[in-house]
Design an enzyme around this catalytic site. Structure first.
Site, short mmCIF file in Angstrom:
data_model
loop_
_atom_site.label_atom_id
_atom_site.label_comp_id
_atom_site.label_asym_id
_atom_site.label_seq_id
_atom_site.Cartn_x
_atom_site.Cartn_y
_atom_site.Cartn_z
N LYS A 1 -30.78 22.03 2.74
CA LYS A 1 -29.45 21.61 2.26
C LYS A 1 -28.84 22.67 1.34
O LYS A 1 -27.65 22.99 1.43
CB LYS A 1 -29.56 20.27 1.54
CG LYS A 1 -29.86 19.11 2.47
CD LYS A 1 -30.07 17.81 1.69
CE LYS A 1 -30.36 16.65 2.64
NZ LYS A 1 -30.57 15.38 1.91
N LYS B 1 -29.64 25.91 1.08
CA LYS B 1 -29.34 27.13 1.83
C LYS B 1 -28.08 26.95 2.67
O LYS B 1 -27.32 27.89 2.88
CB LYS B 1 -30.53 27.52 2.72
CG LYS B 1 -31.72 28.06 1.92
CD LYS B 1 -32.92 28.34 2.82
CE LYS B 1 -34.11 28.86 2.01
NZ LYS B 1 -35.29 29.08 2.86
N LYS C 1 -52.99 19.24 -15.02
CA LYS C 1 -51.89 18.66 -15.80
C LYS C 1 -52.15 17.18 -16.10
O LYS C 1 -51.86 16.70 -17.20
CB LYS C 1 -50.56 18.83 -15.07
CG LYS C 1 -49.37 18.35 -15.89
CD LYS C 1 -48.05 18.75 -15.27
CE LYS C 1 -46.89 18.33 -16.16
NZ LYS C 1 -45.58 18.75 -15.61
N ALA C 2 -52.69 16.46 -15.11
CA ALA C 2 -52.99 15.04 -15.31
C ALA C 2 -53.99 14.86 -16.45
O ALA C 2 -53.85 13.97 -17.30
CB ALA C 2 -53.53 14.43 -14.02
N ARG D 1 -54.53 17.08 -18.91
CA ARG D 1 -53.91 17.55 -20.15
C ARG D 1 -52.93 16.52 -20.71
O ARG D 1 -52.83 16.33 -21.92
CB ARG D 1 -53.19 18.87 -19.87
CG ARG D 1 -52.79 19.66 -21.09
CD ARG D 1 -52.32 21.05 -20.73
NE ARG D 1 -51.08 21.08 -19.99
CZ ARG D 1 -50.96 21.40 -18.72
NH1 ARG D 1 -52.03 21.74 -18.00
NH2 ARG D 1 -49.77 21.40 -18.11
N SER E 1 -41.03 29.50 -26.58
CA SER E 1 -41.58 30.70 -25.93
C SER E 1 -40.49 31.70 -25.55
O SER E 1 -40.76 32.87 -25.32
CB SER E 1 -42.33 30.30 -24.66
OG SER E 1 -41.45 29.72 -23.72
N GLU F 1 -38.30 17.93 -9.16
CA GLU F 1 -37.71 18.72 -10.24
C GLU F 1 -36.95 19.89 -9.65
O GLU F 1 -37.49 20.67 -8.86
CB GLU F 1 -38.79 19.24 -11.19
CG GLU F 1 -38.18 20.01 -12.37
CD GLU F 1 -39.24 20.60 -13.31
OE1 GLU F 1 -39.45 20.04 -14.40
OE2 GLU F 1 -39.87 21.60 -12.91
N THR G 1 -41.43 34.17 -14.36
CA THR G 1 -42.53 34.53 -13.45
C THR G 1 -43.63 35.28 -14.21
O THR G 1 -44.82 35.02 -14.02
CB THR G 1 -42.01 35.39 -12.29
OG1 THR G 1 -41.00 34.66 -11.59
CG2 THR G 1 -43.12 35.74 -11.33
N HIS H 1 -45.43 32.86 -16.58
CA HIS H 1 -46.35 32.00 -15.82
C HIS H 1 -47.65 32.73 -15.51
O HIS H 1 -48.75 32.17 -15.66
CB HIS H 1 -45.67 31.55 -14.52
CG HIS H 1 -46.54 30.67 -13.67
ND1 HIS H 1 -46.73 29.33 -13.94
CD2 HIS H 1 -47.28 30.94 -12.56
CE1 HIS H 1 -47.55 28.81 -13.03
NE2 HIS H 1 -47.90 29.77 -12.19
#
Length: 210
Positions: free
Chosen positions: A21, A23, A54-55, A57, A113, A138, A151, A154
């Site tokens: 959608k 693009k 993550k779960a 944490r 950060s 998200e 990037t 990360h």
């Protein structure tokens, strides 16, 4: 979780549908000869190892993932100019094929950060063989400079398992400000850049006709 493939299938479907959608919007802008606010679109479903990390944490039970983890499915829109972000956000708000349930502006209110991006959380309806299933997706909107910085951050977070040394953090923060300064400078000459791009497109179209 007994079957990750079954659980994540709707998220993969949502990512692919949204990429198509978005693009499509980009192609419509290109065909209209207007400046396209979308440079490129990417998407992914969070790897299982990252979901489990993550779960743990965040203390999220695995049977609550679909309601409490907003970024199992993630789509990213990258643009050239800061001003394009608002155009994209307005486009997303105007759509009726999903529902925005949350917006987070990390551009006006950057993270400690130095991270900058605009986040939208969507309830996205996926059509399955057993009916419609709404899932959280998200959506991140950022400039090329913001994306480059994010990037790198990360990668460093992965290398240092989230505990980046203070001297590296300081350099990252300075780099984030330099990236934002670049965005501000590019905004100052965006009309020149847009005109240059229009000239290139016209020349390519003329060459295609000959």
């Amino acid at each position: 979780m007994s079957n990750w493939d079954v659980f994540l299938a709707p998220y993969k479907q949502a990512v692919e549908e949204l990429k198509i959608k978005l693009k499509g919007i980009r192609e419509q802008y290109q065909m209209s000869s207007k400046h396209t606010p979308i440079e490129f679109v990417t998407g992914r479903v969070k790897p299982i190892s990252s979901i489990l990390d993550k779960a743990k944490r965040k203390n999220i039970p695995l049977d609550c993932l679909q309601d409490e983890m907003q970024d199992l499915a993630g789509v990213r829109i990258v643009c050239q100019f800061v001003e394009d972000i608002e155009t994209i956000v307005q486009l997303i708000r105007s759509r009726s094929d999903f529902e925005i349930i949350e917006e987070r502006d990390y551009i006006m209110d950057k993270k400690p950060s130095g991270y900058r991006s605009y986040h939208l959380v969507l309830w996205y309806p996926v059509q399955t063989i057993v009916g419609e299933k709404k899932i959280l997706v998200e959506l991140q909107v950022r400039t090329l400079a913001m994306n480059f910085w994010a990037t790198i951050e990360h990668s460093l977070n992965y290398k240092y398992s989230g505990e980046i040394p203070e001297d590296v953090k300081d350099r990252l923060q300075r780099a984030a400000e330099a990236a934002f300064k670049l965005d501000e400078e590019m905004s100052q000459i965006r009309d020149e850049v847009k005109e240059a791009q229009r000239i290139i497109i016209r020349k390519q179209e003329e060459q295609g006709k000959t």
